[in-house]
Design an enzyme around this catalytic site. Structure first.
Site, PDB file in Angstrom:
ATOM      1  N   GLU A   1       0.854  -1.180   0.000  1.00  0.00           N
ATOM      2  CA  GLU A   1       0.000   0.000   0.000  1.00  0.00           C
ATOM      3  C   GLU A   1       0.899   1.242   0.000  1.00  0.00           C
ATOM      4  OE1 GLU A   1      -2.769   0.426   3.254  1.00  0.00           O
ATOM      5  OE2 GLU A   1      -3.788   2.058   2.252  1.00  0.00           O
TER       6      GLU A   1
ATOM      7  N   GLY B   1       3.292   2.534  10.492  1.00  0.00           N
ATOM      8  CA  GLY B   1       3.068   1.758  11.707  1.00  0.00           C
ATOM      9  C   GLY B   1       2.885   0.286  11.430  1.00  0.00           C
TER      10      GLY B   1
ATOM     11  N   MET C   1       0.558  -2.747   8.584  1.00  0.00           N
ATOM     12  CA  MET C   1      -0.168  -2.931   7.325  1.00  0.00           C
ATOM     13  C   MET C   1      -1.070  -4.155   7.395  1.00  0.00           C
ATOM     14  SD  MET C   1      -0.747  -1.788   4.360  1.00  0.00           S
ATOM     15  CE  MET C   1      -2.023  -2.606   3.394  1.00  0.00           C
ATOM     16  N   GLU C   2      -2.310  -3.965   6.937  1.00  0.00           N
ATOM     17  CA  GLU C   2      -3.380  -4.942   7.130  1.00  0.00           C
ATOM     18  C   GLU C   2      -3.460  -6.019   6.050  1.00  0.00           C
ATOM     19  OE1 GLU C   2      -3.872  -1.616   6.387  1.00  0.00           O
ATOM     20  OE2 GLU C   2      -5.470  -1.397   4.901  1.00  0.00           O
ATOM     21  N   ASN C   3      -2.374  -6.374   5.386  1.00  0.00           N
ATOM     22  CA  ASN C   3      -2.410  -7.398   4.336  1.00  0.00           C
ATOM     23  C   ASN C   3      -3.274  -8.595   4.753  1.00  0.00           C
ATOM     24  OD1 ASN C   3      -0.081  -5.962   3.142  1.00  0.00           O
ATOM     25  ND2 ASN C   3       0.955  -6.812   4.937  1.00  0.00           N
TER      26      ASN C   3
ATOM     27  N   HIS D   1      -6.416  -2.055  15.185  1.00  0.00           N
ATOM     28  CA  HIS D   1      -6.657  -1.319  13.931  1.00  0.00           C
ATOM     29  C   HIS D   1      -6.444  -2.228  12.718  1.00  0.00           C
ATOM     30  CE1 HIS D   1      -6.499   2.367  11.348  1.00  0.00           C
ATOM     31  NE2 HIS D   1      -5.682   1.603  10.622  1.00  0.00           N
ATOM     32  N   GLU D   2      -5.300  -2.875  12.686  1.00  0.00           N
ATOM     33  CA  GLU D   2      -5.002  -3.706  11.506  1.00  0.00           C
ATOM     34  C   GLU D   2      -5.948  -4.900  11.440  1.00  0.00           C
ATOM     35  OE1 GLU D   2      -3.202  -2.137   9.546  1.00  0.00           O
ATOM     36  OE2 GLU D   2      -2.290  -0.760  10.987  1.00  0.00           O
TER      37      GLU D   2
ATOM     38  N   GLU E   1      -9.719   4.134   6.404  1.00  0.00           N
ATOM     39  CA  GLU E   1      -8.847   4.574   7.504  1.00  0.00           C
ATOM     40  C   GLU E   1      -9.601   5.346   8.582  1.00  0.00           C
ATOM     41  OE1 GLU E   1      -6.263   3.194   7.980  1.00  0.00           O
ATOM     42  OE2 GLU E   1      -5.557   2.495   6.024  1.00  0.00           O
TER      43      GLU E   1
HETATM   44  N1  ARG Z   1      -3.094   0.856   5.718  1.00  0.00           N
HETATM   45  C1  ARG Z   1      -2.060   1.065   6.692  1.00  0.00           C
HETATM   46  C2  ARG Z   1      -2.784   1.391   7.971  1.00  0.00           C
HETATM   47  O1  ARG Z   1      -3.193   0.573   8.662  1.00  0.00           O
HETATM   48  C3  ARG Z   1      -1.102   2.139   6.354  1.00  0.00           C
HETATM   49  C4  ARG Z   1      -0.286   1.926   5.148  1.00  0.00           C
HETATM   50  C5  ARG Z   1       0.365   3.168   4.741  1.00  0.00           C
HETATM   51  N2  ARG Z   1       1.284   2.980   3.661  1.00  0.00           N
HETATM   52  C6  ARG Z   1       1.799   3.953   2.931  1.00  0.00           C
HETATM   53  N3  ARG Z   1       2.653   3.669   2.058  1.00  0.00           N
HETATM   54  N4  ARG Z   1       1.454   5.184   3.047  1.00  0.00           N
HETATM   55  O2  ARG Z   1      -3.141   2.449   8.308  1.00  0.00           O
HETATM   56 ZN    ZN Z   2      -5.314   1.704   8.647  1.00  0.00          ZN
END
Ligand code: ARG
Ligand code: ZN
Length: 883
Positions: free
Chosen positions: A129, A269, A271-273, A305-306, A328
């Protein structure tokens, strides 16, 4: 951008078009080696029946890739059928349905950007992301392309015993010759930004969770050997999140396996993969010796959060990146509410509002102000902002406040019923809330398109004869870049009315039957609006915008009212807020007096009020710690038209010293009463006690000539058993020029040199000192053997701690702090553009500084803009900041 080149392209929401092609399935194979990686991809594709151009060429995204093979339906493709440029692979004359085989060579070991596939501490990991996947293979790298993935990974078995990807493991095979292979299959169609791969020498801590429908989910947290002792808290948080999401939202986990991997080099912080969350170590690892209570709380909320993204983000994703707040803002709201349920709810709200005011309000008032749904960007990575996240969460919270929890839940159910498995928009979300609640949100939608923080002025009047109390509210929002004229917003106005003893009265609108006593949520929808309240025996005291019911700035209120609310408000947030607003008025008066060369002393009544709070047995310790702390320097700065950097620091410190001097014995008693040496835990009660003890210490530590207080600080710095306590004492010493300071810091370093997250604290501590010579000390620290710009946590610990946490030295009048920051931005620009752009942001906040500082900040922005080969990321922030 160098003068010779054209500025990078702006992407606009208005230009969104459906994709011409769809990808049903993608089969990836990774061959991971020490000198690089080969990626083969088989895309099962068809033309999108919904687009208008049946002959459109296929334009795949791809950057920094070496294309070594391409075949259509199994046949190598002739060179006349495709073209490659720096950002695309274009294939022409395609049939309606086909498979495309693409082979690329990539260099993860050389990838310092931390997007795509890269290495960290010798392990492979990914961050896709927003647009990292295009650095792995050619693809339709946009979130509205949902495909089923299978992933095969081949690597050295001894170096990379653990091979992970999304979904479920389907096969592992020893290939001989020291290599092995793992295959993963993710049954849920997903966008490319949720793809993940990890290969490394990792250990797993395992647990399990039984869902409400009785399915057993295997939970695994992977870390480097040695760190596995610090994941208990994250595991507990994960299980609590899974249970909470079932109870509060009815969301059950959908795969048989949920994995978290901790990585020490990570730009964000976490990442929710799908099924394979990747975390910055700073947000997974926690132990009593190495992490503060604040760290424990952040771990809990980010794990939640994730995890919560699995439904709000993954099952329902975003149609395009302008909709980022759809996932988000909503997910931050969800994690804030979870944390409120797990810990002290009022303190959670105070912490969240403090954060919003510290990082989002300045953004909304500065050069990169944008609505929570931006309309354009140059680099999407620059839009993972406090506005999209924190203000986005406030917008969801306002919907929740306006329609109430039951109808909010109905709205969520409808949103999921309509959009599960889809890429949706913010409009889809609001429409579901509107349809399920029956509440008209037409006007409310402006929160999605209008930037800036609304300012509200309230006037009141009392008609004794009629027993009628009236409030008139006026709202206005100042201009922001590209939005000179603002419209009124739909603002939830949570109101309490108190009698002279501080008891809540019924909030009864004229003409209504009396409701029960307590908070009432009203709607402010016009530029000016009057509310009349009846049935009152005497003029009430209003408690406005309880719980911070909207992200607004409220004009200063009368001091006697604030003092009364600080002593009596039943709404704990507003009680805290009244104290902060009162302190702000007093301190700003002090700043003005100092400037005029006049004497000033902190109001004795206010000091007495702090004293009464300190040992009020009816109050929660954590709340007392918050309520007795003065507003921070940045918050105070945000209230001034022209910021007086030195004045704010000097007056705030003088006020703190006045509190410490006046309340010395009570502070000492509070310290002792809360100095608990029982077994360690992070329950709300234990955390609260430590917070209050350390709040007392931070005052006592200001008493330079008080041997007892100084001894207390030194003893805690040297002997405390928790990082919370050690760091609280070090934070006092940080600002004290005493002989012991250097030795204590050195001992701390020696003890923790093998714990990177603790060494980050060591750097951050020194970067936030108020002592003279701090900037020289920071420059020297850039040459310390443990310092590196290449590790984002370390870079932020030194550089952003200065730029965001040390206004006195960052904004030094000679401009040296600005030049230092610009040096670091330029040093990072090529290696890690995303991080470079992020640390640059504070340089853009020149608008409310004096002319000398403005010129110095602008000169550094110009210097950055004149540098050759500026990344898109840095260019966008620097150019917008300069404008
Ligand atoms: N989706 C992630 C989160 O939990 C953040 C990822 C942000 N990545 C980036 N390259 N800006 O908030
Ligand atoms: Zn997020």
């Amino acid at each position: 951008m160098p003068d010779s080149s054209t500025p990078p392209r702006t992407i606009r929401l208005a230009d969104y078009r459906l994709p011409d092609f769809l990808i049903d399935a993608v089969d990836l194979a990774f061959d991971l080696r020490e000198d690089g990686a080969t990626v083969t991809s088989r895309l099962t594709m068809r033309r999108n029946p919904a687009t208008s151009d049946p002959a459109a060429p296929l334009v795949l995204d791809g950057q920094d890739l070496k294309l070594t093979g391409i075949a259509l339906d199994g046949e190598a493709l002739g060179a006349n059928r495709y073209t490659v440029d720096a950002e695309h692979l274009t294939v022409t004359d395609l049939p309606g349905v086909f498979t495309l085989d693409i082979t690329t060579e990539i260099a993860p070991q050389q990838n310092t950007t931390m997007q795509g596939l890269y290495t960290s501490g010798g392990n492979f990991c990914t961050q896709c992301e927003a647009e990292g996947f295009r650095h792995i293979t050619y693809y339709l790298d946009r979130p509205d392309i949902l495909a089923r993935y299978t992933t095969t990974i081949v690597a050295d078995k001894a170096k990379y015993p653990v091979l992970l990807s999304n979904g479920n493991p389907v096969e592992t095979t020893d290939l001989g010759g020291g290599r092995h292979r793992a295959k993963w299959e993710d049954p849920f169609p997903k966008p490319s930004y949720l793809f993940a791969l990890v290969a490394g020498d990792l250990v797993a801590v395992e647990d399990s969770f039984t869902t409400r429908s009785g399915r057993d989910i295997a939970l695994k947290i992977f870390t480097r050997r040695g760190d596995h002792t610090k994941v208990d808290h994250a595991m507990r948080a994960l299980k609590a999140s899974m249970a909470w999401d079932e109870q509060v939202y009815g969301f059950e986990y959908d795969l048989d396996l949920f994995m978290i991997v901790a990585v020490s080099d990570f730009n964000m912080g976490a990442m929710e993969n799908k099924g394979l969350n990747i975390f910055n170590t700073a947000l997974v690892l926690a132990s009593r010796e190495t992490a503060t209570d604040g760290d424990f709380q952040r771990v809990e909320s980010v794990v939640a959060h994730e995890y919560f993204h699995n439904w709000t983000g993954n099952r329902i994703t975003c149609r395009d990146w302008f909709q980022l707040s759809l996932k988000e803002g909503l997910t931050v709201f969800r994690d804030q509410e979870f944390s409120g349920d797990m810990n002290s709810r009022p303190v959670q709200r105070i912490t969240d509002v403090r954060r919003l005011r510290a990082i989002q309000f300045p953004e909304d008032g500065g050069p990169i102000a944008h609505p929570i749904r931006p309309e354009s960007y140059i680099e999407i990575n620059n839009f993972y902002t406090p506005t999209v996240y924190e203000k986005g969460a406030e917008v969801i919270r306002m919907i929740h406040t306006l329609i109430g929890p039951e109808r909010y839940r109905k709205g969520m159910d409808l949103y999921v019923a309509r959009h599960d498995g889809q890429a949706a928009t913010c409009e889809n979300f609001v429409a579901a809330m509107e349809d399920a609640s029956g509440t008209d949100l037409k006007l409310f939608r402006r929160w999605y398109s209008q930037a800036g923080t609304p300012e509200i002025v309230v006037e009141d009047s009392w008609d004794d004869a009629a027993g009628r109390y009236s409030l008139t509210l006026r709202q206005s929002t100042g201009p922001t870049p590209g939005q000179p004229d603002k419209q009124p917003l739909h603002i939830p106005f949570a109101l309490g009315l108190l009698d002279a003893q501080g008891r809540d009265l019924p909030v009864r609108l004229a003409g209504e039957a009396a409701p029960a006593a307590g908070t009432r949520v009203l709607s402010l929808t016009a530029a000016e609006q009057r509310f009349d309240f009846d049935g009152l025996a005497a003029r009430p005291v209003p408690s406005l915008f309880r719980g911070f019911s909207a992200p607004i700035k409220l004009a200063p209120q009368p001091r006697d009212r604030l003092a009364f609310l600080f002593a009596h408000d039943s709404d704990p947030f507003n009680r805290w807020e009244a104290g902060q607003q009162l302190a702000t008025q007093l301190l700003l008066e002090g700043v003005a007096a100092r400037k005029a060369g006049q004497d000033w002393r902190l109001d004795a009544e206010f000091v007495a009020a702090i004293g009464r709070l300190l040992d009020d047995p009816a109050l929660d310790a954590a709340f007392i710690a918050e309520a007795t702390a003065l507003p921070g320097e940045s918050f105070l700065a945000d209230q001034m038209r022209v910021i007086d950097v030195e004045g704010i620091h000097a007056v705030r410190e003088a006020a703190r010293l006045a509190v410490a001097t006046a309340l010395r014995d009570r502070l000492l008693a509070v310290y002792r009463a809360n100095d608990d040496h029982g077994p360690f835990d992070v329950s709300a009660a234990a955390v609260g006690k430590r917070a209050l003890k350390n709040a007392a210490l931070s005052y006592l530590g200001l008493l330079r000539d008080d041997a007892e207080a100084t001894a207390l600080v030194l003893a805690q710095a040297r002997g405390a058993q928790t990082m919370t306590d050690v760091l609280a004492a070090l934070t006092v010493l940080r600002d004290r020029d005493i002989p012991e300071r250097a030795q204590v810091l050195q001992d701390f370093y020696d003890r923790w040199q093998d714990e990177p997250l603790v060494i980050d604290k060591w750097f951050a501590l020194q970067a936030t000192s108020s002592l003279p010579g701090t900037l020289d000390a920071i420059r020297a620290l850039t040459r310390h053997p443990a310092f590196t710009l290449r590790n984002p946590n370390r870079a932020r610990a030194l550089i952003s701690s200065l730029a965001m946490g040390n206004p006195l030295h960052f904004h030094a009048a000679d401009g040296a702090g600005y030049a230092f920051l610009a040096d670091q931005v330029l040093a990072l620009n090529a290696a890690n553009p995303q991080l470079a752009a992020r640390i640059l942001v504070p340089l853009g906040r020149w608008q409310r500084h004096d002319p000398g500082r403005q010129a110095a900040m602008q000169a550094q922005l110009d210097r950055i803009l004149a540098a050759p080969d500026l990344s898109r990321d840095v260019y966008e922030i620097a150019a917008k900041s300069r404008a």
